[in-house]
Design a protein around this motif. Structure first.
Motif, short mmCIF file in Angstrom:
data_model
loop_
_atom_site.label_atom_id
_atom_site.label_comp_id
_atom_site.label_asym_id
_atom_site.label_seq_id
_atom_site.Cartn_x
_atom_site.Cartn_y
_atom_site.Cartn_z
N LYS A 65 -4.74 3.15 3.70
CA LYS A 65 -4.98 1.70 3.66
C LYS A 65 -3.86 0.98 4.41
O LYS A 65 -4.12 -0.01 5.11
CB LYS A 65 -5.08 1.19 2.23
CG LYS A 65 -6.39 1.53 1.57
CD LYS A 65 -6.53 0.83 0.24
CE LYS A 65 -7.89 1.13 -0.37
NZ LYS A 65 -8.10 0.39 -1.62
N ALA A 66 -2.64 1.45 4.26
CA ALA A 66 -1.51 0.85 4.99
C ALA A 66 -1.73 0.96 6.49
O ALA A 66 -1.55 -0.01 7.24
CB ALA A 66 -0.20 1.51 4.58
N LEU A 67 -2.14 2.14 6.94
CA LEU A 67 -2.35 2.34 8.38
C LEU A 67 -3.57 1.59 8.88
O LEU A 67 -3.58 1.09 10.02
CB LEU A 67 -2.47 3.83 8.69
CG LEU A 67 -1.19 4.64 8.45
CD1 LEU A 67 -1.43 6.11 8.77
CD2 LEU A 67 -0.03 4.08 9.25
N LEU B 243 2.53 11.07 5.23
CA LEU B 243 1.59 11.72 6.14
C LEU B 243 2.28 12.63 7.14
O LEU B 243 1.67 13.00 8.15
CB LEU B 243 0.78 10.66 6.91
CG LEU B 243 -0.09 9.73 6.08
CD1 LEU B 243 -0.66 8.62 6.95
CD2 LEU B 243 -1.21 10.50 5.41
N ALA B 244 3.52 12.98 6.90
CA ALA B 244 4.32 13.72 7.88
C ALA B 244 3.66 15.01 8.35
O ALA B 244 3.77 15.37 9.51
CB ALA B 244 5.70 14.02 7.30
N ASP B 245 2.97 15.69 7.47
CA ASP B 245 2.38 16.98 7.83
C ASP B 245 0.98 16.86 8.42
O ASP B 245 0.42 17.85 8.85
CB ASP B 245 2.32 17.89 6.59
CG ASP B 245 3.70 18.21 6.06
OD1 ASP B 245 4.66 18.22 6.86
OD2 ASP B 245 3.82 18.46 4.85
N THR B 246 0.42 15.65 8.43
CA THR B 246 -0.99 15.54 8.78
C THR B 246 -1.31 14.63 9.95
O THR B 246 -2.41 14.69 10.47
CB THR B 246 -1.81 15.04 7.57
OG1 THR B 246 -1.33 13.75 7.20
CG2 THR B 246 -1.69 15.99 6.40
N ASP B 247 -0.39 13.78 10.38
CA ASP B 247 -0.80 12.76 11.34
C ASP B 247 0.23 12.52 12.44
O ASP B 247 0.77 11.43 12.58
CB ASP B 247 -1.10 11.45 10.61
CG ASP B 247 -2.17 10.63 11.32
OD1 ASP B 247 -2.36 10.83 12.54
OD2 ASP B 247 -2.81 9.81 10.66
N TYR C 89 0.83 -1.21 0.00
CA TYR C 89 0.00 0.00 0.00
C TYR C 89 0.86 1.26 0.00
O TYR C 89 0.53 2.25 -0.65
CB TYR C 89 -0.95 0.01 1.19
CG TYR C 89 -2.12 -0.92 1.04
CD1 TYR C 89 -2.95 -0.85 -0.08
CD2 TYR C 89 -2.41 -1.88 2.00
CE1 TYR C 89 -4.03 -1.70 -0.22
CE2 TYR C 89 -3.50 -2.74 1.87
CZ TYR C 89 -4.30 -2.64 0.75
OH TYR C 89 -5.36 -3.49 0.61
N ALA C 90 1.97 1.22 0.72
CA ALA C 90 2.87 2.37 0.73
C ALA C 90 3.43 2.61 -0.67
O ALA C 90 3.49 3.76 -1.13
CB ALA C 90 4.02 2.14 1.71
N SER D 199 8.29 -0.12 8.36
CA SER D 199 7.41 0.11 7.21
C SER D 199 6.32 1.13 7.54
O SER D 199 6.03 2.01 6.74
CB SER D 199 6.78 -1.21 6.76
OG SER D 199 7.77 -2.12 6.34
N VAL D 200 5.74 1.00 8.72
CA VAL D 200 4.67 1.93 9.13
C VAL D 200 5.24 3.32 9.34
O VAL D 200 4.65 4.32 8.90
CB VAL D 200 3.95 1.41 10.39
CG1 VAL D 200 2.97 2.44 10.92
CG2 VAL D 200 3.22 0.11 10.09
N LEU D 201 6.38 3.42 9.99
CA LEU D 201 7.01 4.72 10.19
C LEU D 201 7.37 5.37 8.85
O LEU D 201 7.23 6.58 8.68
CB LEU D 201 8.25 4.60 11.08
CG LEU D 201 7.96 4.28 12.54
CD1 LEU D 201 9.27 4.00 13.27
CD2 LEU D 201 7.18 5.40 13.20
N ASP D 202 7.80 4.56 7.90
CA ASP D 202 8.13 5.07 6.57
C ASP D 202 6.88 5.65 5.90
O ASP D 202 6.94 6.71 5.28
CB ASP D 202 8.74 3.96 5.72
CG ASP D 202 9.30 4.47 4.42
OD1 ASP D 202 10.18 5.35 4.47
OD2 ASP D 202 8.84 4.00 3.36
#
Length: 98
Positions: free
Chosen positions: A46-48, A77-81, A38-39, A68-71
């Motif tokens: 979807k990945a999250l 999503l760095a600016d939003t979550d 998904y990434a 993988s999740v941190l990536d």
């Protein structure tokens, strides 16, 4: 994982869904492959969601899963979550992966 590596996420999704129908419980490796898939196609939500499902099903993430999740969060999503980032870091601490 072969489907993911060959950019065939549709087949990977079908295989993943068929596992549950056949009574096979996906393990951390299977979940992590799907999260990476998904990434790769830029579907971070979807990945999250799959990561959340994994946690709900009490499948213990591996260091590779967390990476993988941190990536996904850092790249897409760095600016939003920031809450999701903190949640994953808390999960890592709980799993004693730091």
């Amino acid at each position: 994982d072969a489907c993911i590596r060959n950019s065939d996420l549709t087949s990977a999704q079908e295989l993943f869904q068929s596992m549950a129908k056949d009574g096979v419980r996906p393990n951390a490796v299977v979940y992590t492959s799907m999260i990476r898939g998904y990434a790769h196609i830029k579907q971070p939500l979807k990945a999250l969601a799959l990561y959340a499902e994994m946690r709900q099903d009490r499948i213990e993430p591996t260091a590779v899963t967390f990476n993988s999740v941190l990536d996904v969060i850092a790249r897409q999503l760095a600016d939003t979550d920031s809450d999701k980032l903190q949640e994953v870091i808390d999960d890592m601490r709980a799993a004693d992966i730091t």
